[in-house]
Design an enzyme around this catalytic site. Structure first.
Site, PDB file in Angstrom:
ATOM      1  N   HIS A  21       1.379 -50.115   3.243  1.00 44.32           N
ATOM      2  CA  HIS A  21       0.840 -50.928   4.326  1.00 44.32           C
ATOM      3  C   HIS A  21       0.137 -52.182   3.829  1.00 44.32           C
ATOM      4  CE1 HIS A  21      -1.825 -51.674   7.891  1.00 44.32           C
ATOM      5  NE2 HIS A  21      -0.784 -51.204   8.559  1.00 44.32           N
ATOM      6  N   SER A  26      -0.902 -54.420  13.089  1.00 47.82           N
ATOM      7  CA  SER A  26      -1.207 -54.526  11.661  1.00 47.82           C
ATOM      8  C   SER A  26      -0.511 -55.722  11.030  1.00 47.82           C
ATOM      9  CB  SER A  26      -0.766 -53.255  10.927  1.00 47.82           C
ATOM     10  OG  SER A  26      -1.645 -52.197  11.181  1.00 47.82           O
ATOM     11  N   ASP A  72      -7.613 -52.659   3.376  1.00 53.04           N
ATOM     12  CA  ASP A  72      -6.416 -51.900   3.734  1.00 53.04           C
ATOM     13  C   ASP A  72      -6.227 -50.742   2.763  1.00 53.04           C
ATOM     14  OD1 ASP A  72      -3.512 -51.464   4.651  1.00 53.04           O
ATOM     15  OD2 ASP A  72      -4.087 -53.219   5.822  1.00 53.04           O
TER      16      ASP A  72
END
Length: 1156
Positions: free
Chosen positions: A295, A481, A68
């Site tokens: 994220h 996600s 990520d």
């Protein structure tokens, strides 16, 4: 834990211990306990029940690699596991965006000082051990390590402080000037005048300084050394602190590679940004690792966060450990790169991870294809890693799953589910949905080659930890996600249990357990295209795994091709186009058991034999044999699909295999069969309408239309009625064409009241188009009114004999033939050239072996790098974009590992960088180098790229944009007559016209021979649009290109070319000097008497030096005629005319003489 406010009717629900299999609820209410639980959903997938029954199987022993944007090790809940072990085992920047060149080695002087790479004098701490006395130094601009959001915040704060100081100085300067004026009322003395000017200049300079403020960011110095045992790192961060006593190098607590001591630092209190360090290549490369977005931390929190004080906010597997593999490149925002992906796989194998979670992806033109997919297959099949990834956020239309999660067979692709509890708690909706459903935007299958696309579903939203630099502990995010780490955490629970009970861990056995124990979402067969096999259930999957011990650990590889055709090979049957849906077809299906690479040939492969009962979900449409004896080498059987009697629309079926001896195992393999039977448009003009479609929150209507041949664009109208509060809709269309990414048009529209909206978009004639209309899952909740939608589509099209037009550089026009196949259309062609591409070959190509272990594949192969250097020069500032046709716009669907470029000037200042998606960058006038890095482990592939052609593309300035003309005659461009403006096309009658190449005099000065001018050409206009000259604003436009021919030969140079080439160097040099003098003379101004006097002196001097040189005499006369500040112009021009007539005379040698 049970939710007492929910009426219990079953042991499973979407939001608590109540409801049916789809989470249907009655009289739903939240209390504090259920609200907190909804922020980090676990009940939906049975994770809470599983941990309650098995408290020590909470992820302990499982290691997850997070591919990520980089995890913050200081974030809440990510320090320790539930059993007290370090949560994060390693933090790695796989992209190289934080790399610092520390190859420069210095030694300290007698005072313990060294010179940093930035030039600063640094004091090293005398207590630091350094047996060699060698200090590696480097530096980094801090903004290169920060996200754009953090950089913006830091710049704003630094600007505020700078403004305060600047305003103080301005106030002081104004005060000093005021005091001066009060002291000296009359300033006549020269010294006093200068003193006052200095005071005023100081004020002006300070004000100007404020207007031109540009914060390039602080520079930090890095020092690397070996203390006899480990490589150590210290940073000097004084430039980040207001107090210059803070951040000194000597005060830094040295760090080493994160995996050794699990320690991190924070740059300063202002940024609150966490970083770790890793040292490579014997101290010559320092990697400073930061995250490039919140994220990854959020993803890691969903999977594994541990909050001992608030267990309801724990991640799914609080006992699991992670390694952070940063694949998002900070230099590219947070875009993943091929280098980052490959290094991440290497790291996952090196750390002996059990799982990989990757919440990244994008569309692809070829499913289950590419270099990254090849490496993933090796990691899964050989090293037994379980790879989990997001399906994508491009729904609600079908065939929108992204790579790699939704398109790769070795990866478990996860769709995003929302339960009533999540809607009420995390999303704070007024009234939650009555049952769980997939988020509207969650990508759907099937893939282009017929595979299901989505494997399973999991909760797609959570309130989870985020990095410290965000200045908050948690935030809400939703997307596939978030669904992927939820599923990954659930699988970590299974691995924890399998390891504890001695059950061999295999991605094959885990996947089949998940698929065969998931709870369906929705009641229709085609809902599998949305949610996969359904909402995963950890506890049920665990029971399945326990019961399956001792069975062969295999996966089943499916290869399908239509009988009689060897290609294409697919993974399912996807009948989408009209011709395929009108008749029965036969398909050859090959099923091959796939064992892990380390499987014993004698003990596992040879004895393998399964009696398979083949079943069809609908024998009236799909027929298959009843039984199959399957051995290790696989078997082929035929399937007959007959869609001829089906109604228009979507139909989904499966052929699946059941173990005759153990039917409880469920399907061992499935062959998905998707049929989208389109509606034919037979009426003329071609119009199709869908009336009275009813919508509630989350509802989707799909319509399949055979786009008529000859159609190239659509004009559509959407009318809504029957509601009070505003409604939000997703409107998508998708068409599939071979070897292209799905052709998708999308619009998100909000209706505040019943009204109509219009759309237009391009289409491909002859291909099935899906129209997907969805009311957003949370739109209209609380209002019980049904929204009524009427949707009308009108097809338009102008067919041409050539879509993409290439003008070869000659004077000949291009003939274009147009026709309207559907209805009368207004033919009004428009074309412009607005870009230029200049080709370059590399001036240097260097092939090398990358030196570090982070570039060594698990197979032992070392990755090679090819660096290509291109040189170019800009005569003026321009916005340029590199373009590499062979490599651009593909990251997963390419066999090359990665590409990366950097543009720098002669001073090595970097102006731009990018990868497979190059961006435009503004460059000032000057000379530049572009270095392109290509990576692969196969030297032969790289050798073929040593002469790779690269284009530099730039947009032309508005004044240089070239509109092209159209003519009705072939000689029109030369003769200037027969201009073609527009015509009305009638079906059945073709019309032709000529497209003229651009006038050579209109070509931009930057266009050299071999360059290509690019633009667009369109032929039709919207029925409701006015006149427009920009073809790209019309519904359909095609690329047009013009190859720049050799430059025309200058007539003067051409006449003397033969003699000039024989002139000696001295004579040619004298001529160049003469031309330079005349050029300067021609640029002189004559605005004042003084200017004219200087002009006359120079004219006489040049006249005496070159008395018979005609161009000089002409320049003198032109200068006389060009004077603009003449009072009596008539008298003056008469005088000049007389001078011209009197003083021009011919010499005996034929030359003209001119006297002043």
């Amino acid at each position: 834990m049970p939710c007492s406010s929910i009426e219990t009717s079953n042991n499973f629900c979407g939001g608590g211990d109540g409801g049916d299999v789809n989470g249907r609820i009655h009289n739903f209410k939240l209390n504090e306990h259920t609200f907190l639980a909804s922020l980090m959903p676990k009940k939906e997938i049975g994770a809470d029940r599983f941990i309650e029954a098995h408290p020590h199987y909470d992820g302990r022993g499982a290691v997850i690699a997070i591919f990520d944007s980089g995890v913050d090790p200081a974030a809440s809940g990510l320090q320790l596991t539930s059993d007290g072990k370090p949560k994060i085992l390693d933090v790695i920047d796989c992209t190289g965006s934080g790399d610092v060149d520390t190859s420069k080695v210095v030694k300290a002087d007698k005072d313990g000082r060294i010179q940093g790479a930035s030039g600063a004098s640094l004091v090293v701490n005398s207590s630091w051990k350094n047996p060699s006395g060698e200090w590696h130094v480097g530096y980094k601009l801090i903004y290169e390590l920060f996200t754009d959001t953090l950089t913006s915040r830091i710049k704003k704060e630094r600007k505020r402080k700078w403004d305060e100081k600047n305003q103080e100085e301005i106030a002081k300067a104004v005060l000093h000037l005021d005091e001066f004026d009060q002291k000296y009322t009359k300033v006549e003395d020269l010294k006093l005048k200068r003193a006052r000017e200095d005071l005023q200049n100081r004020i002006d300079l300070l004000k100007k300084q404020g207007d031109s403020y540009d914060d390039k960011g602080p520079v930090i110095d890095a020092v690397v050394w070996h203390d006899g045992e480990l490589w150590r790192v210290a940073l000097d961060t004084q430039s980040l602190h207001d107090d210059r006593k803070c951040g000194k190098l000597a005060d830094f607590v040295p760090l080493t590679n994160y995996r050794i001591e699990q320690k991190y630092g924070i740059f300063s209190e202002l940024d609150a940004c966490t970083f770790v360090v890793n040292v490579y290549d014997e101290g010559n490369i320092l990697s400073i690792v930061t995250d490039c977005s919140p994220h990854a931390t959020h993803v890691a929190g969903i999977a594994t966060a541990f909050h001992p004080q608030e267990p309801l906010l724990n991640g799914v597997a609080p006992g699991a450990q992670i390694i952070s593999c940063k694949i998002g490149d900070a230099r590219l925002g947070s875009m993943e790169t091929g280098t980052g992906l490959t290094r991440a796989l290497i790291a996952a194998v090196e750390h002996k991870c059990d799982l990989i979670n990757m919440s990244y992806g994008e569309p692809t033109l070829l499913p289950d294809y590419g270099r990254f997919v090849d490496l993933v297959n090796e990691v899964v099949n050989k090293y037994r890693l379980i790879f989990v990834s997001s399906a994508g956020n491009s729904g609600p239309a079908l065939s929108t799953v992204g790579a790699p999660g939704g398109t790769s067979s070795s990866i478990i692709g996860v769709g995003a589910y929302v339960s009533p509890a999540m809607a009420a708690g995390a999303h704070s909706v007024v009234e939650p949905p009555p049952e769980g459903l997939e988020y509207t935007w969650s990508s759907r299958g099937p893939t282009a080659d017929g595979d299901l696309g989505v494997c399973i579903s999991a909760p797609g939203g959570a309130v989870a930890p985020v990095p410290t630099w965000t200045l908050q502990g948690r935030m809400l995010m939703n997307g596939t996600s978030m669904a992927s780490p939820s599923a990954c955490g659930g699988i970590a629970l299974l691995i924890s249990a399998m390891k504890a009970e001695g059950i061999p861990v295999s991605p094959y056995s885990v996947r089949i357990a998940l698929e065969n124990t998931s709870i369906p979402v929705g009641g229709l067969p085609e809902d599998k295209l949305t949610a996969g096999q359904g909402l995963m259930q950890v506890d049920k999957a665990y029971e399945y795994i326990q019961k399956s011990q001792g069975l062969s650990c295999v996966c089943y590889q499916i290869k399908v091709n239509q009988s009689g055709k060897s290609t294409p090979i697919s993974r399912g049957i996807y009948l989408r186009e009209a011709t395929a849906c009108q008749q029965s077809t036969e398909w050859a299906v090959h099923v091959e058991p796939r064992f892990h690479d380390d499987a014993s040939k004698l003990e596992q492969l040879v004895p393998f034999e399964e009696c398979i009962e083949l079943r069809s979900s609908n024998n009236a449409v799909v027929r298959a044999p009843e039984y199959l004896l399957l051995t290790h080498n696989g078997r082929t059987f035929n399937v007959v699909v007959d869609p001829s009697n089906l109604a228009d629309g979507l139909h989904y079926y499966e052929v699946y295999g059941i173990d005759c001896k153990a039917p409880w195992r469920g399907p061992l393999f499935r062959i998905p069969i998707t049929i989208t039977k389109p509606k034919a448009v037979l009426n003329r003009p071609p119009l199709v309408s869908f009336s009275k479609m009813s919508f509630l929150p989350g509802h989707i209507e799909r319509r399949y239309i055979e786009v008529p041949l000859g159609a190239s664009w659509v004009e559509a109208t959407m009318r809504t009625s029957g509601f009070d509060t505003s409604r939000r809709f997703f409107v998508d269309t998708v068409q599939l064409c071979p070897l292209r990414r799905p052709i998708k048009w999308e619009s998100v529209v909000t209706f505040s009241s019943p009204t109509a909206k219009s759309f237009d978009f391009p289409v491909v004639g002859g291909q099935t188009m899906e129209l997907a209309i969805a009311q957003f899952w949370s739109s209209g909740m609380g209002s019980h009114e049904t929204t009524i939608v009427d949707f009308e589509i009108v097809f338009h099209g102008i067919g041409v004999n050539r879509t993409e037009v290439v003008l070869d550089g000659s004077e000949a026009p291009i003939r274009i033939e147009a026709e309207a196949l559907l209805a009368s259309e207004r033919l009004a062609p428009t074309a412009t050239l607005n870009k230029i591409r200049v080709p370059y070959r590399p001036t240097e190509a260097k092939l090398c072996t990358l030196p570090t272990n982070r570039d060594k594949l698990p197979s032992g192969k070392q990755i090679l790098a090819l660096t290509l250097t291109y040189h170019f020069k800009l005569e003026d500032g321009a916005e340029v974009k590199p373009h590499i046709p062979l490599l651009n716009n593909r990251i997963y669907d390419t066999k090359f590992e990665s590409q990366f470029y950097m543009i720098s000037d002669t001073n090595k200042r970097v102006y731009a960088m990018g990868d497979c998606y190059p961006a435009s960058s503004q460059l000032p006038k000057g000379e530049y180098s572009l270095r392109l890095l290509l990576r692969h482990d196969n030297v032969q592939y790289l050798e073929k790229m040593k002469q790779l052609v690269l284009f530099l593309e730039r947009n032309l300035e508005e004044k240089d944009v070239i509109p092209l003309n159209f003519f009705s005659e072939p000689d029109g461009p030369v003769m200037g007559n027969g201009t073609f403006k527009y015509s009305i096309l009638v079906p059945g009658i073709k019309e032709s016209f000529y497209l003229s190449p651009p006038n050579k005099d209109k070509l931009p000065k930057c266009s050299s021979q071999g360059s290509v001018l690019l633009g667009a050409i369109s032929h039709g206009k919207l029925s409701y649009a006015g006149e427009g000259k920009n073809p790209q604003k019309n519904p359909v436009s095609y690329q047009i290109s013009y190859v720049v021919p050799p430059s025309k030969i200058d007539e003067d140079k051409g006449k003397g070319s033969s003699s000039a080439s024989t002139k000696p160097m001295a004579e040619r040099l004298q001529e160049e000097v003469r031309e330079a003098k005349i050029k300067v003379f021609g640029s002189l101004k004559q605005d004042s008497d003084e200017d004219r006097s200087e002009w006359k002196k120079l004219a006489q001097s040049l006249k005496s030096e070159y008395p018979k040189y005609t161009p000089l005499l002409v320049k003198i006369l032109e200068s006389l005629l060009s004077r603009s500040n003449i009072g009596d112009k008539i008298h003056y021009y008469e005088k000049v005319s007389r001078i011209e007539s009197i003083f021009w005379y011919e010499n005996a040698d034929g030359s003209l003489e001119f006297a002043l």
